[in-house]
Scaffold this active site. Sequence first.
Site, PDB file in Angstrom:
ATOM      1  N   HIS A  79       0.940  -1.464  -0.085  1.00 22.60           N
ATOM      2  CA  HIS A  79       0.252   0.300   0.056  1.00 22.60           C
ATOM      3  C   HIS A  79       1.207   1.140  -0.594  1.00 22.60           C
ATOM      4  O   HIS A  79       2.347   1.103  -0.297  1.00 22.60           O
ATOM      5  CB  HIS A  79      -1.039   0.157   0.954  1.00 22.60           C
ATOM      6  CG  HIS A  79      -0.099   0.272   2.428  1.00 22.60           C
ATOM      7  ND1 HIS A  79      -0.254  -1.162   3.229  1.00 22.60           N
ATOM      8  CD2 HIS A  79       0.049   0.869   3.744  1.00 22.60           C
ATOM      9  CE1 HIS A  79       0.951  -1.171   4.021  1.00 22.60           C
ATOM     10  NE2 HIS A  79       0.473   0.707   4.693  1.00 22.60           N
ATOM     11  N   HIS A  81       1.866   3.472   2.335  1.00 27.12           N
ATOM     12  CA  HIS A  81       2.775   3.928   2.967  1.00 27.12           C
ATOM     13  C   HIS A  81       3.793   4.186   2.995  1.00 27.12           C
ATOM     14  O   HIS A  81       4.661   3.214   2.607  1.00 27.12           O
ATOM     15  CB  HIS A  81       1.650   3.739   4.487  1.00 27.12           C
ATOM     16  CG  HIS A  81       0.059   4.161   4.959  1.00 27.12           C
ATOM     17  ND1 HIS A  81      -0.266   3.494   5.429  1.00 27.12           N
ATOM     18  CD2 HIS A  81      -0.234   4.927   4.209  1.00 27.12           C
ATOM     19  CE1 HIS A  81      -1.272   3.962   5.815  1.00 27.12           C
ATOM     20  NE2 HIS A  81      -1.726   5.166   5.192  1.00 27.12           N
ATOM     21  N   ASP A  83       5.625   2.302   4.858  1.00 23.05           N
ATOM     22  CA  ASP A  83       6.988   1.443   5.605  1.00 23.05           C
ATOM     23  C   ASP A  83       6.934   0.190   4.413  1.00 23.05           C
ATOM     24  O   ASP A  83       7.566  -0.384   4.957  1.00 23.05           O
ATOM     25  CB  ASP A  83       6.159   0.835   7.113  1.00 23.05           C
ATOM     26  CG  ASP A  83       4.455   0.661   6.835  1.00 23.05           C
ATOM     27  OD1 ASP A  83       3.843   1.043   5.915  1.00 23.05           O
ATOM     28  OD2 ASP A  83       4.245   0.730   7.596  1.00 23.05           O
ATOM     29  N   HIS A 142      -6.502  -1.463   5.963  1.00 18.08           N
ATOM     30  CA  HIS A 142      -5.936  -0.766   6.828  1.00 18.08           C
ATOM     31  C   HIS A 142      -6.076   1.014   5.843  1.00 18.08           C
ATOM     32  O   HIS A 142      -5.734   2.232   6.067  1.00 18.08           O
ATOM     33  CB  HIS A 142      -4.722  -1.166   6.547  1.00 18.08           C
ATOM     34  CG  HIS A 142      -3.667   0.120   7.194  1.00 18.08           C
ATOM     35  ND1 HIS A 142      -3.206   0.305   8.580  1.00 18.08           N
ATOM     36  CD2 HIS A 142      -2.762  -0.309   6.764  1.00 18.08           C
ATOM     37  CE1 HIS A 142      -2.001   0.823   8.526  1.00 18.08           C
ATOM     38  NE2 HIS A 142      -1.198   0.942   7.310  1.00 18.08           N
ATOM     39  N   CYS A 161       0.052  -4.446   6.367  1.00 19.24           N
ATOM     40  CA  CYS A 161      -0.482  -3.845   7.652  1.00 19.24           C
ATOM     41  C   CYS A 161      -1.915  -4.360   7.969  1.00 19.24           C
ATOM     42  O   CYS A 161      -2.252  -4.411   8.669  1.00 19.24           O
ATOM     43  CB  CYS A 161      -0.016  -2.232   7.776  1.00 19.24           C
ATOM     44  SG  CYS A 161       1.339  -1.964   7.721  1.00 19.24           S
ATOM     45  N   LYS A 164      -2.871  -8.524  11.708  1.00 19.99           N
ATOM     46  CA  LYS A 164      -2.574  -7.695  12.750  1.00 19.99           C
ATOM     47  C   LYS A 164      -1.651  -8.878  13.153  1.00 19.99           C
ATOM     48  O   LYS A 164      -2.422 -10.083  13.607  1.00 19.99           O
ATOM     49  CB  LYS A 164      -3.550  -7.078  13.887  1.00 19.99           C
ATOM     50  CG  LYS A 164      -4.000  -6.034  13.281  1.00 19.99           C
ATOM     51  CD  LYS A 164      -3.108  -4.633  13.481  1.00 19.99           C
ATOM     52  CE  LYS A 164      -3.401  -3.625  12.598  1.00 19.99           C
ATOM     53  NZ  LYS A 164      -2.092  -2.614  12.842  1.00 19.99           N
ATOM     54  N   ASN A 172      -1.876   2.842  13.531  1.00 19.84           N
ATOM     55  CA  ASN A 172      -2.435   3.679  12.863  1.00 19.84           C
ATOM     56  C   ASN A 172      -3.845   3.892  11.976  1.00 19.84           C
ATOM     57  O   ASN A 172      -3.971   2.642  10.815  1.00 19.84           O
ATOM     58  CB  ASN A 172      -1.418   3.790  11.207  1.00 19.84           C
ATOM     59  CG  ASN A 172      -1.790   5.244  10.616  1.00 19.84           C
ATOM     60  OD1 ASN A 172      -1.882   5.679  10.972  1.00 19.84           O
ATOM     61  ND2 ASN A 172      -0.713   5.247   9.422  1.00 19.84           N
ATOM     62  N   HIS A 202       4.043  -5.923  10.446  1.00 20.49           N
ATOM     63  CA  HIS A 202       4.206  -5.679  11.921  1.00 20.49           C
ATOM     64  C   HIS A 202       4.000  -7.128  12.598  1.00 20.49           C
ATOM     65  O   HIS A 202       2.823  -7.529  13.252  1.00 20.49           O
ATOM     66  CB  HIS A 202       3.872  -4.221  11.891  1.00 20.49           C
ATOM     67  CG  HIS A 202       4.050  -2.634  11.049  1.00 20.49           C
ATOM     68  ND1 HIS A 202       4.979  -2.452  11.468  1.00 20.49           N
ATOM     69  CD2 HIS A 202       3.035  -2.219  11.264  1.00 20.49           C
ATOM     70  CE1 HIS A 202       4.942  -1.149  11.085  1.00 20.49           C
ATOM     71  NE2 HIS A 202       3.153  -1.490  10.173  1.00 20.49           N
TER      72      HIS A 202
END
Length: 222
Positions: A79, A81, A83, A142, A161, A164, A172, A202
């Site tokens: 995506h 973002h 990260d 997300h 992301c 989970k 976020n 993560h």
Amino acid sequence: MAYTSENLKIKSISENSFIHISYLDVADYGKVACNGLVYLNDNEAVIFDTPADSNTARELIKWVVEVKQCDVTAVVINHFHDDCLGGLDVFHELGTPSFANSTTIALAAQEGVTAPQIGFEQLMELEVGNEKIVNRYFGEAHTQDNIVSYIPSEELLFGGCMIKSLNAKKGNLADANEKDWSATVSKIKAAYPKLKTVVPGHGAHNGTILLDYTIGLFNPDK
């Protein structure tokens, strides 16, 4: 651990699959460990999400090329973002093609960051040696553009992301669709019932329990 330095860790999942972990300084969260994936087959490598910055991206590519003796043939972005694409410039400098949901390309351009090059709408398959990778958009969670990448030969899903780790919080939510999140992950679970390994954006990898945990976390009925 297959490799470790101050800025990069590479963890072996199998002979061909590795999690790469880099670190992003995030306002309100501090230094956040971010997962990506490397898949190797027949002297070719595909990287899922770049490390968080250019120097760490170079470090990862060097490990793939020099230690594993594979050519990086593609990078897939989960995506828009940082990260996921903070080190994308380095891949483009080396002539490595980058792939993402078409919406990811548009959102990255809108944010003024380096955008992936080749877009798809719902489904895109890549070949790595004699194996394939399935990249697929199931819906918003997300972010509105988040995808998952499935490696059939490994029964492995890189969820980014959207998925989970156990006991994680929601994280976020700035660009999230909390209303659709559980339904999107439920579609993924139905599509890939035989998963052995699920890698979140993560935290620690696990099995389909991560899909169940994520569904429960965002289920509005709970």
